[in-house]
Each structure stands twice: as structure tokens, then as C-alpha cells.
Design a protein around this motif. Sequence first.
Motif, PDB file in Angstrom:
ATOM      1  N   ILE A 172      59.112  11.389  -2.885  1.00 49.16           N
ATOM      2  CA  ILE A 172      58.863  13.108  -3.032  1.00 49.16           C
ATOM      3  C   ILE A 172      61.169  13.472  -2.843  1.00 49.16           C
ATOM      4  O   ILE A 172      61.373  13.053  -2.294  1.00 49.16           O
ATOM      5  CB  ILE A 172      58.240  13.646  -2.222  1.00 49.16           C
ATOM      6  CG1 ILE A 172      56.413  13.471  -2.676  1.00 49.16           C
ATOM      7  CG2 ILE A 172      58.641  14.962  -1.953  1.00 49.16           C
ATOM      8  CD1 ILE A 172      55.712  13.730  -1.603  1.00 49.16           C
ATOM      9  N   LYS A 173      61.525  14.706  -3.477  1.00 48.73           N
ATOM     10  CA  LYS A 173      62.172  14.987  -3.637  1.00 48.73           C
ATOM     11  C   LYS A 173      62.417  16.558  -3.850  1.00 48.73           C
ATOM     12  O   LYS A 173      61.662  17.089  -4.640  1.00 48.73           O
ATOM     13  CB  LYS A 173      62.941  14.312  -4.684  1.00 48.73           C
ATOM     14  CG  LYS A 173      64.774  15.309  -4.602  1.00 48.73           C
ATOM     15  CD  LYS A 173      65.687  14.565  -3.754  1.00 48.73           C
ATOM     16  CE  LYS A 173      66.803  15.356  -3.719  1.00 48.73           C
ATOM     17  NZ  LYS A 173      67.544  13.813  -3.311  1.00 48.73           N
ATOM     18  N   HIS A 174      63.260  17.420  -2.522  1.00 53.48           N
ATOM     19  CA  HIS A 174      62.780  18.400  -2.502  1.00 53.48           C
ATOM     20  C   HIS A 174      64.601  18.922  -3.107  1.00 53.48           C
ATOM     21  O   HIS A 174      65.248  17.595  -2.592  1.00 53.48           O
ATOM     22  CB  HIS A 174      62.672  19.458  -0.737  1.00 53.48           C
ATOM     23  CG  HIS A 174      61.264  19.240   0.143  1.00 53.48           C
ATOM     24  ND1 HIS A 174      60.452  19.690  -0.396  1.00 53.48           N
ATOM     25  CD2 HIS A 174      60.885  18.125   0.288  1.00 53.48           C
ATOM     26  CE1 HIS A 174      58.908  20.101  -0.359  1.00 53.48           C
ATOM     27  NE2 HIS A 174      59.434  17.864   0.515  1.00 53.48           N
ATOM     28  N   PHE A 175      64.494  20.472  -3.798  1.00 53.45           N
ATOM     29  CA  PHE A 175      65.677  20.787  -4.440  1.00 53.45           C
ATOM     30  C   PHE A 175      65.658  21.513  -4.373  1.00 53.45           C
ATOM     31  O   PHE A 175      64.103  22.515  -4.639  1.00 53.45           O
ATOM     32  CB  PHE A 175      66.208  19.483  -5.552  1.00 53.45           C
ATOM     33  CG  PHE A 175      64.850  20.683  -6.777  1.00 53.45           C
ATOM     34  CD1 PHE A 175      65.186  21.023  -7.567  1.00 53.45           C
ATOM     35  CD2 PHE A 175      63.685  19.431  -6.765  1.00 53.45           C
ATOM     36  CE1 PHE A 175      64.564  20.971  -9.120  1.00 53.45           C
ATOM     37  CE2 PHE A 175      63.232  19.907  -7.883  1.00 53.45           C
ATOM     38  CZ  PHE A 175      63.500  20.477  -8.977  1.00 53.45           C
ATOM     39  N   ASN A 176      66.636  22.486  -4.639  1.00 51.99           N
ATOM     40  CA  ASN A 176      67.203  24.814  -4.373  1.00 51.99           C
ATOM     41  C   ASN A 176      66.857  24.934  -5.768  1.00 51.99           C
ATOM     42  O   ASN A 176      68.562  23.977  -6.715  1.00 51.99           O
ATOM     43  CB  ASN A 176      67.421  24.741  -3.625  1.00 51.99           C
ATOM     44  CG  ASN A 176      67.679  24.515  -2.062  1.00 51.99           C
ATOM     45  OD1 ASN A 176      66.097  25.472  -1.885  1.00 51.99           O
ATOM     46  ND2 ASN A 176      67.596  24.277  -0.990  1.00 51.99           N
ATOM     47  N   ILE A 177      66.446  25.272  -6.761  1.00 56.21           N
ATOM     48  CA  ILE A 177      66.705  26.046  -7.726  1.00 56.21           C
ATOM     49  C   ILE A 177      67.922  27.838  -7.432  1.00 56.21           C
ATOM     50  O   ILE A 177      67.185  28.554  -7.127  1.00 56.21           O
ATOM     51  CB  ILE A 177      65.643  26.495  -8.454  1.00 56.21           C
ATOM     52  CG1 ILE A 177      65.194  25.332  -8.924  1.00 56.21           C
ATOM     53  CG2 ILE A 177      65.716  26.855 -10.301  1.00 56.21           C
ATOM     54  CD1 ILE A 177      65.811  24.198  -9.810  1.00 56.21           C
ATOM     55  N   PRO A 178      68.623  27.438  -8.119  1.00 55.70           N
ATOM     56  CA  PRO A 178      70.117  29.122  -7.915  1.00 55.70           C
ATOM     57  C   PRO A 178      68.865  30.153  -8.545  1.00 55.70           C
ATOM     58  O   PRO A 178      68.441  29.621  -9.894  1.00 55.70           O
ATOM     59  CB  PRO A 178      70.768  28.161  -8.347  1.00 55.70           C
ATOM     60  CG  PRO A 178      71.061  26.885  -9.265  1.00 55.70           C
ATOM     61  CD  PRO A 178      69.535  26.787  -8.815  1.00 55.70           C
ATOM     62  N   ALA A 179      68.982  31.088  -8.388  1.00 52.92           N
ATOM     63  CA  ALA A 179      68.588  32.457  -8.929  1.00 52.92           C
ATOM     64  C   ALA A 179      69.324  32.523 -10.224  1.00 52.92           C
ATOM     65  O   ALA A 179      68.606  33.116 -10.906  1.00 52.92           O
ATOM     66  CB  ALA A 179      69.300  33.505  -7.569  1.00 52.92           C
TER      67      ALA A 179
END
Length: 936
Positions: A172-179
Motif C-alpha cells: 500500500i502506498k499513499h500519495f497526494n494529487i495536486p489541485a
Amino acid sequence: MKSRKSLFIVIFMFGVVQAFAQSQSMKLWYKQPAQKWTDALPIGNGRIGGMIYGGVTEDHIQYNEQTLWTGGPRDYTRKGAVKYLEPIRKLLSESKQAEAEALAQQHFMGMKSNELSYAADSVKWVSMMLSMYGPQDEMMRDDSWKTITLPTEQGWEAQPGFEGVDGAVWFIKHFNIPAGWKGKTLVISLGRIRDIDRTWLNGDYIGTTSGNGYRKYIIPADKLFVGDNKLAVQVINFYDKGGFTSNTKTLSVYPEGDETDAISLAGQWKYFIQDDNPPAYPRYNADYQPFADLYLKFPKQEITGYKRDLDLTNATAHVSYKADGVTYAREYFSSAPDQVMAVHLTADKPGKITLKALLNSLHKNYVTRKVDDHTLALSLKVKDGVLRGVSYLHVQSIGGKVAVSPKNISVKGANEATFYLTAATNFKNYHDVSGNPEAICKKQIAAIVHQSYAGIKAAHISDYKKYFDTFSVDLGKGENADLPTDERILKFVQSPDPSFISLYMQYGRYLLISSSRPGSGPANLQGLWNNLLTPPWGSKFTTNINLEMNYWPAEVLNLSACSQPFFSIVDDLAKTGHETALENYGAPGWVLHHNTDLWRGTAPVNASNHGIWVSGAAWLCHQLWEHYLYTGDKDFLQKRAYPEMKGAAEFFVHFLVKDPKTGYLISTPSNSPEHGGLVAGPTMDHQIIRDLFKNCIEAAKTLNIDKAFADALKLKYSQIAPNKIGKHGQLQEWLDDKDDTTDTHRHVSHMWGVYPGTDITVKTPELMKAAEQSMKYRGDEGTGWSIAWKVNIWARMHQGDHAYLMLTKLLSPADVSSGKEKGGVYHNLFDAHPPFQIDGNFGGAAGLAEMLLQSQGDAIELLPALPRALPQGNIKGICARGGFVLDFEWQNGRLKNLQVYSKLGKICRLNYAGRTVDIETQKGKSYRFDADLKQL
């Protein structure tokens, strides 16, 4: 009288100084402990090998026992394969290589382990893995999961916690998507994954891919969240390198069509091992296994003056340092006479030895237990195999207190302590696994309990020296001679260091003595040493050059006795190879393809484009004949070598067929090892078969037997397709003139006739020129063992400077600043393929010998390929065919003096600088010569 006494003292002290200098020059040493396995120092007694890290607060000795492998006794041959021999030959004769390879892959390759039962078991297991969990399940809450850094380019099995893992693993990997990406279609790139992935994003299933290819999934805009997103990947791996195995650049997420605006997914991921017990994967060959690990844990201390070394003169390793005014020392060796590994700990003040010793193993099935008040035991079982192992760790101390629990041995306040480690398995031979490892370990420890450490060490050194001290070499001292070994490696190419070359040559001999002793098994791809459950290429016996290269230095560098394990494996393979000859070729005699293992499989394995190579038996027989040429042992020739040589020759008498295009006898189907696919008539095969026939004819004559068979071989010999010169002036690698001048493949198989064979010599100048042209096209780069082979080839061509150039490449650092490994040497001087393969060490040592002496022709050539970089030196104990042992010295690139010892009493022909002399010798006598070969 006084002056005589003074002179005696001077001579005595000079001898002491000389011996000390020899000892110092024959050490690998470092100012720090090992950080990784290829920094650690190897010890071995032919059966038990250890890798010493030398840490201060935690010392680690990873160890092996030579008979611990996966698998078990079984039949490797595919019944009825011979029915497809002629159809394969026909397809090749019609230039239908792809069709021939496909047919051979389906019907001609050997049997894998578990081949018949695996399909049904695998389907059932995979179905269970796919149905057990989904990312929405409670189990998939990753708060308590462990972390791993991805990708793991070489597979997850080298990562802590993943040793030997095959099966199903969730990541599992959490990552952020920019606006700014809102409303965009994205691509998730996971790189290469082995073997199956199922992938979810934010709980939605997005796809699956099978095989070892690259994964890219298109994600519609409405499936993504600005801010945190959760990627879940289930990886199902059946065997070997599992997980995310490409580079960091391929692990990313980016807007479709714009890879430059990517967010890296490389780095920390959470993981959960779902099931690490899949059905045993079908394998063509077994793998050599690590046994276990000994850890010595010490109180934390601030230290100074750390040093770690390996002394080649007596096969002992050492660690020393100071802490709180106390000098601590450890000594390590692996004893052949007593079949134990010893670790001796001392301090120069009493009561300072305090530590805990414990055993563990990478094998999932292992336990430790208390045997008695001084002995701890470890027992293990190999996964998917029949072999069991037992190891005893016994401690003796002077002063202090010893306590043994089921988990460890504690020593407190001792003046000194010695640990003795032994190991054994239930392996007896390739078809018998009824051994009792517990009884073996118990007996070995009982045998040393009442001996002193000094006595055990003395017996070890005496036994080792009877091998090592038969040879010495001194090429002079360079400016870097006093530096630590890792620093010498880095500086070698930039500044001359001839004593480093002497060290490297003797290190090759040390490794052979340590991994191949009479009574043990032969050295494998990594000799004796392996730390992985899934080692590179199985750490097995690869017979299309690598096993043979291991023994190139044995005869010439005065280690003939170390060839005995090689002869033993040939004895076994001649038996199992007979069945393969019948089942695959309908032929008498015996055959060996390009790989074998502890269980002595001889069938073609892996893929048909390189696994159907028929010349393994013949190449092994070359070494049998070489042993006879060096030793003159007629009993060995009559009872052992010739019957096996004859069996290999009988196979080829049947196997060779007439080529309809040329009328020559050719070898088909076969290949030029690992290059160019399945073909008819590779050059290397014909060179090796000619060599076998020639040696059989000569052996029959020597033994005065089998005249009719020898005459049949002479006729066949004359009909075998000859070496051919191609359109580029090159020696053709194949029957057809299709060599590519831009091809830099690591194998130079058609050079076999130059080295180690004698098909092409300075007496066949046109062919030698063509061989040289081929070598120039193939280039000077390569993997470790390939470079070592090129050292020997250029030396046979009498081109010493080019041979030395190859040697500098062989001794270049494999660990480079970019983090990428390359061919060369690691910090501990292990050869880098990469990764580690020991054949380059042995081939390199043989190559140095080939520069200084050659005896494959009708004379002993002195300094035939001496490079300008080695203008002076002396060598003692180098051997020549005909039963001769030579000591000689050279200065300014010219021979200075020579002594020849005759073991057999044959005529000795010497050749140097255009001068040839013949001398009648008597068995057991020595003969001295000056620089002009005038007898003194």
C-alpha cells in the motif's frame, strides 16, 4: 667463532624478516568491519565455509555447508525425447530455427521437479489468494504494517523480512494529487512486477497483469481525489525474484501524455505478507543454500585502532581493536582436520571477554535448542526439498562464567573464549539422503572437546600449508603495497602495484584450497560461499565454461590434489549422463548439457535456445587428460579418466552426422553457449570433440588398449567440420559465415580452440590471426569470468600487454560510486560477474600463470606473454605438463635463472627467446640453468 655466530644470527634474522614480509604481503586487510557480504572475508575447509564481517558490537559469521541444496534425488530425463531428435535436426537443416526451438522446448528439455502436479496445485492456490482478501477488508488497514523501500530492482528476496519469500504480498502506498491535476486522466506506472499484480486505487479495482512485463494503468479523472489517494497492489510471485523489479523512474503517477510532470511512487510502502507457502515451483535444477548465521553480541564500547585481515599464508582471519585501555583480538579459521570452524577471542587483560552468541537461519523451518552446558544446536529443513541440516556451536572458556539457553550462549568475564562450530546434512550422495547430521555434529564436537585451541589451530595450519606452500610468487612491491585492500583496488589502475597481482594470484589458490578439498564436493559458481536462498543462477555447476574454469589453476599452480572433487563429480555425471544419452539421443556413452547440481542432472535445461548444448562431458574430460599430462598418473588414467573419456567419445561417434551442404560431420542440435540460439555445427563443439578424440587416441596408445576404437576415432576426427575463416577475416563462431562484427557478447566460445584447447596455436598462424581478429571484434569489456577467459586467450596468443590490459579490467572496482555494479572485484577480492561468481578469481589466477609459462605444446615456454608492466619477479612451484616443477626469476623483462624439478624422469624441452634445449632428466632430481638455458 664469534663472526660465524654473528653471521648465523644475521642469516636467521634475514629469514625471519623475509618470512614476515611474505606474511604481510599475503594479507587482505581493512580499517573497518564489513558493511555487506562482498566486504566480508571468506574462510573454508572444503565443506564448511564462513563469511566474516568483523563487527565490533555485533560480529556476524554467515556460513555454509557444501551439501545443503534444494530438491532431492530424482530423474531429470524426459522419456521419449529421442523421438524428436531427427525432426529438430531437419528443421535446423531447413533454416527453421524458431520452429526447431519451439519443438525442442516442448518435447526435448529435461523434466522439472514437480512438473506433473504443479499446474493443478497452482491453480488452486492462486484462486485461494485472489479470493481471500480485498483492499476494503479490515485486514487491509495498514496502520500496523511494516515498511519496505520500493522498487527492489534485484527482487524482494534480498530485503530484510523477505528472505526466501515466494507467495502473495500486499503493498500500500499513499500519495497526494495536486489541485492542478483535477479533471485530468492519469497514468499509474508500476514498472516491472514479478509475476502477477492486482491493483486498486481508493478501493476501486483498476487492473491486473501477468508475467514479468511493465505495468501501466489508465485512471479516469473521476477515480482520483485531490489530496490523499491510496494505491493497493497484491503481488503474486511463484518463485525467485518477486515484487517491483524495475528502476525508480518507472514507479510513478503522471497526467496522460506528460511524463515530465510525474510524482514518484518510489520510496516507502507498507506491506503485508499474505501467504509465503505457494506450491513448490517446477525447477530444472536445484539451488545451493546458505546454512545459518552465527552472531556474537558484545557490550557497546568506544574503540580505536580497528583492523580486520585474512592471512593467506596460514588461512586465518583476524579482528583487533582497543577499547578502554584493553586490546581485543579475534581469530577465525575453518579446520579441515577437525571439521570445525573456530572463533577464538582474547584480551590483553583478564576477565574482559563478555558476549552472547546465537544462531539463526534464513530458512523458515529452523529451531535452536540447548544440547549441554557448553553447546547450542540449530536444526533446519530446506523448503521444497529433502535435506535437513544440523549445526552445533560449542564454547570453551578460560575463567568467567558460561551459560547456555535454548536461544544463546552467554560468556561473562572470561580471560579468553573459543567457539567451535560444525554443520552437517543428511546428504550422503546424489541418490542417498539417509545421513544422520545430528550424529555427525555430535561426533565432531566430541572429538575436539579435550584438545587445546593451540593444537587445533596448529593442525589446521599444518594441513593447509601442505597445499599452499607448494607455490610462491613475487612480482615486486608497488607504491600502494602497504594500503588497505579496498584502497589498493581503487588505486590499482592508476598506479602500478605488482604485489597486488601476486596477492590476487595467491588469493585464487587460497579460494580453491578453501572450497575444493579431497573428500569434499567441487567448487560451485560461488565456490563454497552463498548468503541467499535464491542465489544468482542457483549457485550451481554451470558446465559450458564456469565449472571448468574453476579448475584451470589447479594443475599449473601446484594444487593438483584440489582437483579430486572435480573428478568425483565427473564420476557421478558419467553415470547419470548415460541415461540422458539414451533418452535424448539414443546414443551410447554419456552426455552433459550446460548445467548440473547436487543431484547430478545431465538433461538439457532452461530454454532450448541455449540449454541444448552437448559438449559438457567432453569438456570435463579435457581436465581429466590435463591431470594425466601434469602428473603422469597412469593408474588414474587407466581406472578413472580413460573410461570416462571413452564414454564421452562413444556418444559423439554416434551423435555426429554428415552435413548435407558440406559433407563434414557436424554436431546438431547444439549452440554456441548462450549465444545465437539452437543451431547445427557450432565451432566450439567441433573444437572440443576433436580435442576429446585426440586425447582418447593418445590415451589408448599409452595404455596399449582399444586400438580398433582409436582407429575409428582417427577416421571420424578427419571428417569433423574444421575451423573456418569468415568474410571479415574472423574465426567463424558457427558453420555459416554469419558473425556480426559489432557483437560484443560475453561468451567467446569459438576461442576454446585457443584456450584451453590446442586446436589453434602459433603453429597454425592463419587461424591464430583469425582468432585474434574475432577477439578484437568482440572487444575487451565483459563480465568477470569473461574478462578472465580473455586474459588466458591473449596470453596464449603471446600478447602479454593485451593480457595484462584484461587483467587490469579484472581487478577494477566492481563497487562504483554510481551504485551500479560492474565486472571487476568487490572489496573482498571476490570476482564480480556481477553479481559474485568465483570463476573469475580462478580464471584470473590461471591467466597470470599462462603469461609466465606455457606447456601445451611440445616444449615448456618460459615467459611467453610477459607484459612490460611486470619486468621483474620470481616464481617457485609452477608446474608444467610432463611432470615438471619450475622455479625461475626474471629481471628487466629477461630470464635470469631457472631450476627444473623432474617428478617423472621424462625428457624436458625448454624454450626461451628463440632458444630450445632438450635435457634427459631423472625422476626426483633438479636441474639448474642460466639466462641462456645453459645447464649449471
